[in-house]
Design a protein around this motif. Structure first.
Motif, short mmCIF file in Angstrom:
data_model
loop_
_atom_site.label_atom_id
_atom_site.label_comp_id
_atom_site.label_asym_id
_atom_site.label_seq_id
_atom_site.Cartn_x
_atom_site.Cartn_y
_atom_site.Cartn_z
N ASP A 1 -12.17 -28.48 23.06
CA ASP A 1 -11.21 -28.59 21.97
C ASP A 1 -11.82 -27.84 20.79
O ASP A 1 -12.80 -27.11 20.96
CB ASP A 1 -10.87 -30.05 21.64
CG ASP A 1 -12.10 -30.89 21.30
OD1 ASP A 1 -13.02 -30.37 20.64
OD2 ASP A 1 -12.13 -32.07 21.70
N ALA A 2 -11.30 -28.03 19.60
CA ALA A 2 -11.75 -27.23 18.45
C ALA A 2 -13.17 -27.52 18.00
O ALA A 2 -13.77 -26.71 17.28
CB ALA A 2 -10.79 -27.44 17.28
N THR A 3 -13.74 -28.65 18.41
CA THR A 3 -15.09 -28.99 17.95
C THR A 3 -16.08 -29.24 19.09
O THR A 3 -17.27 -29.39 18.83
CB THR A 3 -15.07 -30.24 17.05
OG1 THR A 3 -14.46 -31.32 17.77
CG2 THR A 3 -14.29 -29.97 15.76
N ALA B 1 -8.59 -24.64 22.34
CA ALA B 1 -8.83 -24.85 20.91
C ALA B 1 -7.66 -24.39 20.06
O ALA B 1 -7.61 -24.66 18.87
CB ALA B 1 -10.10 -24.12 20.49
N GLY B 2 -6.72 -23.66 20.69
CA GLY B 2 -5.56 -23.16 19.97
C GLY B 2 -5.81 -21.90 19.17
O GLY B 2 -5.06 -21.55 18.26
N VAL B 3 -6.88 -21.15 19.52
CA VAL B 3 -7.22 -19.93 18.80
C VAL B 3 -6.30 -18.79 19.22
O VAL B 3 -6.11 -18.52 20.41
CB VAL B 3 -8.69 -19.54 19.06
CG1 VAL B 3 -9.01 -18.19 18.41
CG2 VAL B 3 -9.62 -20.62 18.52
N THR C 1 -10.51 -17.96 12.04
CA THR C 1 -9.34 -17.91 12.93
C THR C 1 -8.24 -18.81 12.37
O THR C 1 -8.38 -19.42 11.31
CB THR C 1 -9.71 -18.35 14.34
OG1 THR C 1 -9.97 -19.76 14.35
CG2 THR C 1 -10.95 -17.60 14.85
N ASN C 2 -7.16 -18.92 13.13
CA ASN C 2 -6.08 -19.82 12.72
C ASN C 2 -6.48 -21.29 12.79
O ASN C 2 -5.82 -22.16 12.24
CB ASN C 2 -4.84 -19.59 13.58
CG ASN C 2 -5.10 -19.84 15.05
OD1 ASN C 2 -5.96 -19.20 15.67
ND2 ASN C 2 -4.37 -20.78 15.65
N ILE C 3 -7.60 -21.57 13.47
CA ILE C 3 -8.17 -22.93 13.48
C ILE C 3 -9.28 -22.94 12.45
O ILE C 3 -10.27 -22.21 12.58
CB ILE C 3 -8.70 -23.30 14.88
CG1 ILE C 3 -7.62 -23.09 15.94
CG2 ILE C 3 -9.22 -24.73 14.89
CD1 ILE C 3 -6.35 -23.89 15.74
N LYS C 4 -9.14 -23.77 11.41
CA LYS C 4 -9.94 -23.62 10.19
C LYS C 4 -11.45 -23.73 10.38
O LYS C 4 -12.22 -23.19 9.58
CB LYS C 4 -9.48 -24.61 9.13
CG LYS C 4 -9.69 -26.07 9.48
CD LYS C 4 -9.21 -26.97 8.33
CE LYS C 4 -9.48 -28.44 8.63
NZ LYS C 4 -9.04 -29.31 7.51
N ASN C 5 -11.92 -24.43 11.42
CA ASN C 5 -13.37 -24.58 11.60
C ASN C 5 -13.95 -23.59 12.62
O ASN C 5 -15.13 -23.65 12.95
CB ASN C 5 -13.70 -26.01 12.05
CG ASN C 5 -13.27 -26.27 13.48
OD1 ASN C 5 -12.09 -26.11 13.80
ND2 ASN C 5 -14.19 -26.67 14.34
#
Length: 466
Positions: free
Chosen positions: A118-120, A284-286, A302-306
């Motif tokens: 996921d994003a993290t 992650a939705g990137v 990227t479009n994912i802030k972190n």
């Protein structure tokens, strides 16, 4: 385990980002899928190619230029296996240095394929089949690029090869056909030409290194022809087929005639493409662009802030030093600082001999933008230092704004211009005028005097030694 920053990829962008982040007090991990650190640049790119370029240059000089310096030796010969071994030793030492830097800066290194859960959360898949998941507040993607090919070409890595295989051939080719007249094709073509291979460069555009100033392209092609390299510009490759130890390349010229080239090796050097396979960006939705690049804003976010991305996986020139600067920018930004990067002043360099280097705008770009400019050009042949060393090919050209005299672009061909170009980059970073550069006292005799003279030619049209 949780980290402030996880870097995926240990090439120049990745390892520099990790070091800078650690220097700024962040807890950092870096993930590398190969057993050695350093990415393409250190393992199968910049560093090994320069090692072979230097070795082959020494041999070429011994054969062609020692006599004119009054140095008489028996007919020079070379041990290609030893050359390749030296190259490998240079790579090993350099990549080992990166491992030392990771330890020195308390950066945790994970060996394995990093992919997003996921994003993290990043999964590290190891070669033994095991895996572990680590967590990062921020993630930096620095996975670089890999060689591109053409849809109809099948790379067999034996006779039809990329730059990776060209750096570890078992022999010097009899006839190397290079598809692509860009930096990679010219550098590796030069290596084998110096060692006695017949080299033919097939280029789709009407000039080699098409992204550089037209004068640079023209000068390089003239010099390489003199060195024995054959060029087929304005040729569109239509077929590449292997027959045993022979490779046949078919192309059409600008008159639509079919031309056939036959050699024992074919190097496909048509550029590189972003490497994002196995990253799991979708988890992650990137977002990725239609060109396969990771979409980022001015902060390389990227479009994912972190999640951030740097180097060859994002837009811009695919250069190690550009990736390094982006790595520093992201690390400093995440530490609350306000870094900047001037993309107009990232130098482009060709490490052949003579070398070529450029920074800023080309004449073609200035004309297209309808910017009024003036040009000053100075030949290396007019320099005492060049005559002393025998490196008289090339020139320095300075382009300056017609009204303000601000330097807009500098283009060079000659000995050691890969290092010399930074004088221009520094001047342009501080928005110097051609007069400013012309009035700086340069050591004599040096190659750098050509910069002073070209700047004076741009400023008032009156170089002193021409």
């Amino acid at each position: 385990m949780k980290y402030d920053i996880i870097v995926i990829g240990s090439g120049p962008g990745g390892y520099i980002a990790a070091i800078r982040a650690s220097q700024l007090g962040k807890k950092v991990a870096i993930i590398e899928k190969y057993t050695t650190l350093g990415g393409t640049c250190l393992n199968v790119g910049c560093i090994p190619s320069k090692a072979l370029l230097d070795s082959s240059h020494h041999y070429y000089d011994a054969v062609h230029h020692f006599e004119e310096h009054g140095i008489s030796i028996q007919k020079p010969s070379f041990d290609f296996t030893k050359m390749v071994e030296r190259k490998a030793n240079v790579v090993e030492t350099t990549t080992g240095g990166i491992k030392y830097l990771m330890d020195k800066n308390d950066i945790t290194v994970f060996e394995g394929l990093g992919s997003f859960e996921d994003a993290t959360h990043i999964k590290v898949s190891k070669k033994d089949g095991s895996s572990e998941i680590i967590e990062g507040t921020n993630i930096i993607i620095a996975t670089g690029s890999k060689p591109s090919t053409l849809p109809f070409i099948s790379i067999d890595k034996e006779r039809i090869i990329t730059s990776t295989e060209a750096l570890k051939l078992p022999e010097v080719p009899k006839h190397l056909i290079v598809i692509g007249g860009g930096v990679i094709g010219l550098e590796l073509g030069s290596v084998y030409s110096r060692l006695g291979a017949e080299v033919t460069v097939v280029e789709y555009m009407d000039k080699i290194v098409p992204g550089m100033d037209a004068d640079v392209s023209k000068e390089l092609q003239k010099v390489f022809k003199k060195q024995g390299i054959t060029f087929a510009t304005s040729h569109k490759v239509t077929s590449v087929k292997r027959d045993g130890n022979n490779v046949v390349v078919k192309a059409t010229d600008k008159k639509d005639r079919e031309i056939e080239f036959s050699g024992d090796y074919c190097l496909v050097a048509v550029g590189r493409k972003p490497y994002t396979e196995g990253l799991g960006l979708e988890k992650a939705g990137v977002k990725v662009t239609e060109r396969g690049q990771i979409d980022v804003n001015d902060h390389l976010q990227t479009n994912i802030k972190n999640i951030y991305a740097i180097g060859d996986v994002v837009k811009g020139a695919m250069l190690a030093h550009k990736a390094e600067e982006e790595g520093v920018v992201v690390a400093e930004y995440l530490a609350g600082e306000k870094p900047h990067i001037n993309y107009n002043l990232i130098p482009g360099i060709v490490y052949t001999w003579p070398e070529a280097a450029a920074v800023g705008k080309t004449e073609e770009e200035l004309k297209e933008a309808k910017i009024e400019y003036k040009a000053g050009k100075f030949s290396m042949r007019a320099l005492g230092r060049s005559r002393a060393s025998g490196d008289t090919d090339g020139f320095v050209k300075v382009l300056a704004d017609k009204n303000t005299d601000e330097i807009l672009g500098v283009h060079m061909v000659g000995a050691r211009v890969a290092d010399l170009i930074m004088e221009a980059a520094v001047a342009m970073e501080f928005r110097a005028s051609a007069e400013d550069l012309a009035r700086i006292c340069h050591g004599h005799p040096t190659y750098s005097e050509a910069v002073k003279e070209a700047a004076k030619a741009a400023w008032d049209g009156k170089p002193l030694n021409a």
